[in-house]
Design an enzyme around this catalytic site. Structure first.
Site, PDB file in Angstrom:
ATOM      1  N   GLU A  10     120.466 -10.031 -22.174  1.00  0.00           N
ATOM      2  CA  GLU A  10     120.549 -10.279 -20.735  1.00  0.00           C
ATOM      3  C   GLU A  10     121.566 -11.359 -20.412  1.00  0.00           C
ATOM      4  O   GLU A  10     122.157 -11.368 -19.330  1.00  0.00           O
ATOM      5  CB  GLU A  10     119.145 -10.663 -20.222  1.00  0.00           C
ATOM      6  CG  GLU A  10     119.002 -10.753 -18.709  1.00  0.00           C
ATOM      7  CD  GLU A  10     119.320 -12.152 -18.207  1.00  0.00           C
ATOM      8  OE1 GLU A  10     119.635 -12.291 -17.003  1.00  0.00           O
ATOM      9  OE2 GLU A  10     119.245 -13.101 -19.008  1.00  0.00           O
ATOM     10  N   GLN A 100     109.382 -25.582 -16.680  1.00  0.00           N
ATOM     11  CA  GLN A 100     109.044 -24.640 -17.749  1.00  0.00           C
ATOM     12  C   GLN A 100     109.782 -24.947 -19.045  1.00  0.00           C
ATOM     13  O   GLN A 100     109.307 -24.593 -20.123  1.00  0.00           O
ATOM     14  CB  GLN A 100     109.342 -23.215 -17.300  1.00  0.00           C
ATOM     15  CG  GLN A 100     108.248 -22.613 -16.420  1.00  0.00           C
ATOM     16  CD  GLN A 100     108.348 -21.118 -16.335  1.00  0.00           C
ATOM     17  OE1 GLN A 100     109.402 -20.573 -16.030  1.00  0.00           O
ATOM     18  NE2 GLN A 100     107.254 -20.429 -16.592  1.00  0.00           N
ATOM     19  N   HIS A 283     107.615 -10.138 -14.361  1.00  0.00           N
ATOM     20  CA  HIS A 283     108.031 -11.526 -14.560  1.00  0.00           C
ATOM     21  C   HIS A 283     107.056 -12.286 -15.452  1.00  0.00           C
ATOM     22  O   HIS A 283     107.467 -13.044 -16.342  1.00  0.00           O
ATOM     23  CB  HIS A 283     108.176 -12.227 -13.213  1.00  0.00           C
ATOM     24  CG  HIS A 283     109.191 -11.587 -12.311  1.00  0.00           C
ATOM     25  ND1 HIS A 283     110.502 -11.403 -12.691  1.00  0.00           N
ATOM     26  CD2 HIS A 283     109.080 -11.071 -11.063  1.00  0.00           C
ATOM     27  CE1 HIS A 283     111.161 -10.801 -11.708  1.00  0.00           C
ATOM     28  NE2 HIS A 283     110.325 -10.583 -10.718  1.00  0.00           N
ATOM     29  N   LEU A 284     105.775 -12.080 -15.249  1.00  0.00           N
ATOM     30  CA  LEU A 284     104.787 -12.753 -16.084  1.00  0.00           C
ATOM     31  C   LEU A 284     104.863 -12.251 -17.522  1.00  0.00           C
ATOM     32  O   LEU A 284     104.644 -13.014 -18.471  1.00  0.00           O
ATOM     33  CB  LEU A 284     103.381 -12.544 -15.505  1.00  0.00           C
ATOM     34  CG  LEU A 284     102.260 -13.418 -16.066  1.00  0.00           C
ATOM     35  CD1 LEU A 284     102.629 -14.890 -16.024  1.00  0.00           C
ATOM     36  CD2 LEU A 284     100.964 -13.164 -15.285  1.00  0.00           C
ATOM     37  N   ALA A 285     105.200 -10.981 -17.699  1.00  0.00           N
ATOM     38  CA  ALA A 285     105.360 -10.427 -19.049  1.00  0.00           C
ATOM     39  C   ALA A 285     106.460 -11.156 -19.813  1.00  0.00           C
ATOM     40  O   ALA A 285     106.386 -11.323 -21.038  1.00  0.00           O
ATOM     41  CB  ALA A 285     105.683  -8.938 -18.963  1.00  0.00           C
ATOM     42  N   ASP A 286     107.472 -11.594 -19.106  1.00  0.00           N
ATOM     43  CA  ASP A 286     108.566 -12.358 -19.694  1.00  0.00           C
ATOM     44  C   ASP A 286     108.136 -13.807 -19.944  1.00  0.00           C
ATOM     45  O   ASP A 286     108.264 -14.334 -21.051  1.00  0.00           O
ATOM     46  CB  ASP A 286     109.750 -12.299 -18.722  1.00  0.00           C
ATOM     47  CG  ASP A 286     110.960 -13.090 -19.183  1.00  0.00           C
ATOM     48  OD1 ASP A 286     110.942 -13.639 -20.291  1.00  0.00           O
ATOM     49  OD2 ASP A 286     111.928 -13.150 -18.418  1.00  0.00           O
ATOM     50  N   GLN A 287     107.574 -14.449 -18.936  1.00  0.00           N
ATOM     51  CA  GLN A 287     107.231 -15.868 -19.023  1.00  0.00           C
ATOM     52  C   GLN A 287     106.113 -16.147 -20.027  1.00  0.00           C
ATOM     53  O   GLN A 287     106.072 -17.213 -20.648  1.00  0.00           O
ATOM     54  CB  GLN A 287     106.796 -16.382 -17.640  1.00  0.00           C
ATOM     55  CG  GLN A 287     107.812 -16.184 -16.537  1.00  0.00           C
ATOM     56  CD  GLN A 287     109.033 -17.061 -16.689  1.00  0.00           C
ATOM     57  OE1 GLN A 287     108.938 -18.170 -17.164  1.00  0.00           O
ATOM     58  NE2 GLN A 287     110.189 -16.553 -16.288  1.00  0.00           N
ATOM     59  N   HIS A 313     115.490  -8.887 -19.550  1.00  0.00           N
ATOM     60  CA  HIS A 313     115.266 -10.337 -19.603  1.00  0.00           C
ATOM     61  C   HIS A 313     114.172 -10.655 -20.616  1.00  0.00           C
ATOM     62  O   HIS A 313     114.310 -11.587 -21.432  1.00  0.00           O
ATOM     63  CB  HIS A 313     114.863 -10.804 -18.203  1.00  0.00           C
ATOM     64  CG  HIS A 313     115.125 -12.242 -17.923  1.00  0.00           C
ATOM     65  ND1 HIS A 313     114.271 -13.249 -18.330  1.00  0.00           N
ATOM     66  CD2 HIS A 313     116.129 -12.855 -17.274  1.00  0.00           C
ATOM     67  CE1 HIS A 313     114.736 -14.416 -17.929  1.00  0.00           C
ATOM     68  NE2 HIS A 313     115.878 -14.208 -17.285  1.00  0.00           N
TER      69      HIS A 313
END
Length: 344
Positions: A10, A100, A283-287, A313
């Site tokens: 990415e 983060q 997004h949560l799957a990434d974070q 990402h």
């Protein structure tokens, strides 16, 4: 020293932030080249440089290439130190991304840390404060990592000026990985519109359009509080709370974008998530990948989660994590979503 190509996958700032976080957690130095090489403005922007300097302050790191627009960074961390820290992006750049970056490392400290962060709190292409507060932080607490977040002032592009306070307790020996494959029973759904220094009609139109599309009642549609010195800015935030987690979806207003279009964007995000039965949104799957991998690294074994979408990402994030930790990510399609496992 771990060598990382910042243009791979990415190719964005997440490569930098994940590298900084895991370098501090593991004590491994890294050299990052071609930073954001494919972006319109390549290299380190001010918010990225704030992340670098924050990581250096927390860990006493030695730096090379830590300057604006640099496409090369060498980072050699020392020991992570608890303390009271103030980090200010100085622009509307996201201060949540700075938080983060240092959050995982401060879990490794020997005492609580208190942080005051300034900049943008609600930015496109970054996790808004309410995402961290309602989605990310509760999962961190389940993992064994206690933290408290407070929003002192909203900050939007281009003015910035937002302020967040965070307290992070040490948890190096307490992280416990867990599976997150189902959402559980739906508990609550509501939307808020934050539109400081804008006509109240903007918030009302956005909430009305979202309510009509989703069939939500007036009690589920709320105008967020704001102070006179905030804004101008506009964020429409929808929250879906389940037994196992909460998901937050956001759309931002800007010049030339109607209130109806802002609402339509959030509705599309909500419906895409509801079409899947997977636990985490994109997004949560990434974070979630980084803290879960840290817990698996410390405890061993395997942990799994399901997600509605697996973005480039996220896949890039997996690859960077594997460079620092002896863990392996595997993913496969599962029904209307994906299943991800991380194994030591």
């Amino acid at each position: 020293m771990i060598e990382i190509d910042g243009s791979a996958g990415e190719g964005g700032g997440q490569i930098l932030r994940t590298s900084l976080a895991l370098s501090m957690c593991t004590g491994q130095a890294f050299a990052l080249t071609k930073i954001r090489a494919g972006r319109a403005k390549p290299g380190l922007m001010r918010q990225h440089l704030t992340c670098v300097n924050a990581a250096a302050e927390v860990s006493g790191a030695e730096l090379r290439g830590a300057e604006l627009n640099s496409q090369l960074l060498e980072f050699r961390p020392g020991a992570v130190r608890a303390g009271d820290y103030v980090f200010n992006v100085g622009t509307a750049g996201s201060c949540t991304l700075v938080l983060q970056t240092v959050w995982p490392a401060l879990l490794m400290a020997d005492a609580p840390s208190r942080l005051k962060l300034g900049g943008g709190t609600h930015n496109p292409m970054a996790p808004p404060f309410h995402f961290l507060e309602r989605s990310y932080a509760p999962l961190m607490r389940r993992l064994g990592a206690r933290a408290e977040l407070k929003l002192r002032r909203l900050g939007f592009y281009p003015a910035g000026g937002g302020e967040i306070e965070a307290t992070i307790w040490p948890a190096a020996k307490e992280l416990k990985p867990f599976d997150l494959l189902e959402r559980g029973e739906k508990l609550e759904a509501f939307a808020e519109c934050f539109a400081p220094a804008l006509p109240r009609s903007v918030a009302r139109r956005e909430l009305e359009q979202l309510g009509l599309a989703m069939g939500w009642s007036d009690e589920q549609l709320r105008e967020g509080p704001s102070r006179q010195n905030e804004g101008p800015g506009n964020a429409l935030v929808a929250t879906l709370a389940y037994e196992q987690l909460s998901e937050v979806f956001t759309s931002f207003g800007e010049k030339g974008v109607s209130a109806e279009q802002v609402a339509k964007d959030v509705v599309q995000q909500l419906r895409a998530y509801q079409l899947s039965e997977a636990a985490l949104g994109p997004h949560l799957a990434d974070q979630w990948a980084l803290p879960l991998a840290l817990a698996v690294w410390q405890r061993g074994g395997e942990a799994r989660y399901s997600c509605s979408e697996l973005t480039p990402h996220a896949r890039t994030n997996f690859e960077v994590i594997e460079k620092f930790l002896p863990v392996r990510f595997e993913s496969s399609a599962a029904g209307s979503g994906w299943r991800v496992s991380v194994r030591a």
